[in-house]
Design a protein around this motif. Structure first.
Motif, PDB file in Angstrom:
ATOM      1  N   ILE A 194       0.847  -1.192   0.000  1.00  0.00           N
ATOM      2  CA  ILE A 194       0.000   0.000   0.000  1.00  0.00           C
ATOM      3  C   ILE A 194       0.887   1.249   0.000  1.00  0.00           C
ATOM      4  O   ILE A 194       1.850   1.341   0.760  1.00  0.00           O
ATOM      5  CB  ILE A 194      -0.931   0.004   1.229  1.00  0.00           C
ATOM      6  CG1 ILE A 194      -1.899  -1.172   1.153  1.00  0.00           C
ATOM      7  CG2 ILE A 194      -1.709   1.306   1.309  1.00  0.00           C
ATOM      8  CD1 ILE A 194      -2.848  -1.141  -0.023  1.00  0.00           C
ATOM      9  N   HIS A 195       0.551   2.181  -0.844  1.00  0.00           N
ATOM     10  CA  HIS A 195       1.305   3.427  -0.961  1.00  0.00           C
ATOM     11  C   HIS A 195       1.375   4.127   0.399  1.00  0.00           C
ATOM     12  O   HIS A 195       0.379   4.254   1.096  1.00  0.00           O
ATOM     13  CB  HIS A 195       0.625   4.338  -1.983  1.00  0.00           C
ATOM     14  CG  HIS A 195       1.530   5.407  -2.515  1.00  0.00           C
ATOM     15  ND1 HIS A 195       1.939   6.481  -1.742  1.00  0.00           N
ATOM     16  CD2 HIS A 195       2.108   5.578  -3.731  1.00  0.00           C
ATOM     17  CE1 HIS A 195       2.722   7.264  -2.469  1.00  0.00           C
ATOM     18  NE2 HIS A 195       2.839   6.742  -3.684  1.00  0.00           N
ATOM     19  N   LYS A 196       2.578   4.599   0.758  1.00  0.00           N
ATOM     20  CA  LYS A 196       2.766   5.250   2.059  1.00  0.00           C
ATOM     21  C   LYS A 196       1.885   6.496   2.211  1.00  0.00           C
ATOM     22  O   LYS A 196       1.399   6.794   3.300  1.00  0.00           O
ATOM     23  CB  LYS A 196       4.240   5.635   2.251  1.00  0.00           C
ATOM     24  CG  LYS A 196       5.130   4.465   2.644  1.00  0.00           C
ATOM     25  CD  LYS A 196       6.529   4.953   2.966  1.00  0.00           C
ATOM     26  CE  LYS A 196       7.402   3.788   3.435  1.00  0.00           C
ATOM     27  NZ  LYS A 196       8.779   4.233   3.768  1.00  0.00           N
ATOM     28  N   LEU A 197       1.688   7.223   1.117  1.00  0.00           N
ATOM     29  CA  LEU A 197       0.882   8.434   1.179  1.00  0.00           C
ATOM     30  C   LEU A 197      -0.565   8.111   1.546  1.00  0.00           C
ATOM     31  O   LEU A 197      -1.216   8.873   2.250  1.00  0.00           O
ATOM     32  CB  LEU A 197       0.925   9.175  -0.162  1.00  0.00           C
ATOM     33  CG  LEU A 197       0.226  10.544  -0.195  1.00  0.00           C
ATOM     34  CD1 LEU A 197       0.794  11.479   0.873  1.00  0.00           C
ATOM     35  CD2 LEU A 197       0.358  11.170  -1.582  1.00  0.00           C
ATOM     36  N   LEU A 198      -1.059   6.951   1.093  1.00  0.00           N
ATOM     37  CA  LEU A 198      -2.416   6.534   1.456  1.00  0.00           C
ATOM     38  C   LEU A 198      -2.509   6.269   2.948  1.00  0.00           C
ATOM     39  O   LEU A 198      -3.505   6.600   3.593  1.00  0.00           O
ATOM     40  CB  LEU A 198      -2.823   5.289   0.661  1.00  0.00           C
ATOM     41  CG  LEU A 198      -4.202   4.689   0.983  1.00  0.00           C
ATOM     42  CD1 LEU A 198      -5.310   5.717   0.801  1.00  0.00           C
ATOM     43  CD2 LEU A 198      -4.473   3.463   0.115  1.00  0.00           C
ATOM     44  N   LYS A 199      -1.458   5.701   3.511  1.00  0.00           N
ATOM     45  CA  LYS A 199      -1.445   5.450   4.957  1.00  0.00           C
ATOM     46  C   LYS A 199      -1.447   6.764   5.740  1.00  0.00           C
ATOM     47  O   LYS A 199      -2.178   6.901   6.735  1.00  0.00           O
ATOM     48  CB  LYS A 199      -0.217   4.615   5.335  1.00  0.00           C
ATOM     49  CG  LYS A 199      -0.272   3.174   4.831  1.00  0.00           C
ATOM     50  CD  LYS A 199       0.958   2.405   5.270  1.00  0.00           C
ATOM     51  CE  LYS A 199       0.876   0.955   4.826  1.00  0.00           C
ATOM     52  NZ  LYS A 199       2.057   0.176   5.225  1.00  0.00           N
ATOM     53  N   LEU A 239      -8.176  -1.148   7.713  1.00  0.00           N
ATOM     54  CA  LEU A 239      -8.072  -2.001   6.520  1.00  0.00           C
ATOM     55  C   LEU A 239      -6.805  -1.688   5.734  1.00  0.00           C
ATOM     56  O   LEU A 239      -6.126  -2.594   5.233  1.00  0.00           O
ATOM     57  CB  LEU A 239      -9.291  -1.818   5.611  1.00  0.00           C
ATOM     58  CG  LEU A 239     -10.619  -2.413   6.061  1.00  0.00           C
ATOM     59  CD1 LEU A 239     -11.683  -2.199   4.990  1.00  0.00           C
ATOM     60  CD2 LEU A 239     -10.490  -3.900   6.356  1.00  0.00           C
ATOM     61  N   VAL A 240      -6.483  -0.402   5.609  1.00  0.00           N
ATOM     62  CA  VAL A 240      -5.289   0.008   4.871  1.00  0.00           C
ATOM     63  C   VAL A 240      -4.037  -0.597   5.497  1.00  0.00           C
ATOM     64  O   VAL A 240      -3.166  -1.141   4.802  1.00  0.00           O
ATOM     65  CB  VAL A 240      -5.178   1.551   4.838  1.00  0.00           C
ATOM     66  CG1 VAL A 240      -3.787   1.987   4.383  1.00  0.00           C
ATOM     67  CG2 VAL A 240      -6.238   2.130   3.915  1.00  0.00           C
ATOM     68  N   PHE A 241      -3.942  -0.534   6.817  1.00  0.00           N
ATOM     69  CA  PHE A 241      -2.771  -1.083   7.499  1.00  0.00           C
ATOM     70  C   PHE A 241      -2.829  -2.603   7.567  1.00  0.00           C
ATOM     71  O   PHE A 241      -1.796  -3.271   7.560  1.00  0.00           O
ATOM     72  CB  PHE A 241      -2.654  -0.488   8.906  1.00  0.00           C
ATOM     73  CG  PHE A 241      -2.116   0.909   8.909  1.00  0.00           C
ATOM     74  CD1 PHE A 241      -0.758   1.140   9.041  1.00  0.00           C
ATOM     75  CD2 PHE A 241      -2.960   2.000   8.766  1.00  0.00           C
ATOM     76  CE1 PHE A 241      -0.249   2.434   9.037  1.00  0.00           C
ATOM     77  CE2 PHE A 241      -2.473   3.300   8.752  1.00  0.00           C
ATOM     78  CZ  PHE A 241      -1.104   3.520   8.890  1.00  0.00           C
ATOM     79  N   GLU A 242      -4.019  -3.148   7.608  1.00  0.00           N
ATOM     80  CA  GLU A 242      -4.190  -4.594   7.720  1.00  0.00           C
ATOM     81  C   GLU A 242      -3.720  -5.314   6.465  1.00  0.00           C
ATOM     82  O   GLU A 242      -3.182  -6.425   6.535  1.00  0.00           O
ATOM     83  CB  GLU A 242      -5.669  -4.899   7.971  1.00  0.00           C
ATOM     84  CG  GLU A 242      -5.975  -6.356   8.230  1.00  0.00           C
ATOM     85  CD  GLU A 242      -7.463  -6.576   8.417  1.00  0.00           C
ATOM     86  OE1 GLU A 242      -7.880  -6.731   9.561  1.00  0.00           O
ATOM     87  OE2 GLU A 242      -8.191  -6.573   7.407  1.00  0.00           O
ATOM     88  N   VAL A 243      -3.916  -4.710   5.303  1.00  0.00           N
ATOM     89  CA  VAL A 243      -3.538  -5.352   4.041  1.00  0.00           C
ATOM     90  C   VAL A 243      -2.055  -5.669   4.016  1.00  0.00           C
ATOM     91  O   VAL A 243      -1.631  -6.722   3.558  1.00  0.00           O
ATOM     92  CB  VAL A 243      -3.929  -4.454   2.840  1.00  0.00           C
ATOM     93  CG1 VAL A 243      -3.266  -4.952   1.562  1.00  0.00           C
ATOM     94  CG2 VAL A 243      -5.436  -4.429   2.675  1.00  0.00           C
TER      95      VAL A 243
END
Length: 304
Positions: free
Chosen positions: A3-8, A142-146
């Motif tokens: 997952i893109h860091k900016l999304l996190k 969810l973002v971090f879980e992926v």
């Protein structure tokens, strides 16, 4: 999947921002600053940016600015999450909820400014904002879980815990609504003692304000007892499932903190900082309970 860091970063900023909206709304209510900008919206006292700044204007106008900025962040986050994690079952539903209830709470706030609303309608405002916060929080998880994949794909929850999880989450909304009703009906200090209303002697409420105050205390007391019962059940049966075990242990800490700050709100005669902590704890508890519902939806059957 990476997952893109900016999304996190956007996910964390949106979650923190939504929490600021919740606390900002609570601050507006607790300081009676709702009319700080008069009957003007989206402007303030007939201006885009007010030139006469009072405490009430500062609180109300700041809340509007924060809501606007965070609203843009949340829309961007929800759209990006939809595109990046659309294959994850819950993503699209949570993205829709986050935006829908964010817009709904903003419209209710605007309607209150323009035309005024009844106390029972206004009490819904905080609860609607909470749903948007919970959706943003779950999207963030969810973002971090992926990337991390915790142990949430191996959850096994029995019928007893399923019943309690769904029941206490729905019931928490009743507690939240009654708490908001206490604020909006100006019932906060109608009962100056704690836990009972007057001189800590048992007697039935004598007017609507006492019914609202004592009704909320009874509702809050019940959710504390209920989560204690759940935590004991989880402690006995779910030590091997870290997400479930620690989730409910944290829920226990939050609900006790919520009840304690509620007590001190009365005993300190509405200390603003304690009152804001009271709002913070219930927001975090509701978000956590919603996460427990998400885990429940993924679980396999367990015998106990």
């Amino acid at each position: 999947m990476h997952i893109h860091k900016l999304l996190k970063w956007l996910a964390v900023a949106s979650t923190v921002g939504m929490l600021l909206i919740l606390l900002g709304g609570a601050l507006v209510t607790k300081t009676d600053s709702g009319m700080g900008c008069g009957r003007h919206w989206p402007g303030c006292n007939g201006q885009l940016i007010p030139d006469v700044i009072t405490t009430e204007v500062l609180i109300e106008f700041s809340h509007r600015v924060v809501t606007g900025v965070v609203g843009i962040l949340i829309v961007a986050f929800a759209v990006w999450a939809w595109r990046a994690l659309g294959h994850v079952r819950e993503t699209k539903f949570l993205s829709f909820l986050a935006i829908f209830f964010l817009v709904l709470q903003a419209l209710i706030g605007a309607a209150q400014v323009k035309w005024g609303q009844g106390d029972f309608i206004l009490a819904l405002h905080f609860g609607i904002s909470l749903i948007s916060f919970a959706a943003v929080l779950l999207l963030t998880l969810l973002v971090f879980e992926v990337d991390r994949k915790f142990d949430t794909d191996k959850i096994r929850i029995g019928k007893t815990l399923k019943f309690h999880t769904i029941g206490v989450t729905l019931y928490s909304y009743v507690v939240i609504y009654t708490g908001a009703l206490v604020r909006h009906t100006d019932s906060s200090l109608v009962c100056m003692d704690w836990p009972l209303c007057r001189n800590n002697e048992f007697s039935l409420p004598t007017n609507m304000y006492e019914w609202v105050q004592m009704g909320h205390r009874a509702a809050a007391g019940l959710i504390v007892i209920w989560i204690i019962i759940i935590a004991i059940h989880v402690f006995k049966n779910y030590k091997d499932q870290r997400a479930i075990y620690w989730g409910w242990m944290i829920a226990l800490i939050l609900v006790v903190s919520q009840a304690t700050t509620g007590m001190f709100v009365v005993l300190t005669k509405l200390n603003l900082y304690i009152a804001l902590l009271h709002s913070l704890f219930i927001s975090m508890l509701f978000g956590l309970l919603c996460y427990m519902i998400l885990l429940l939806s993924r679980s396999h059957m367990k015998n106990n």
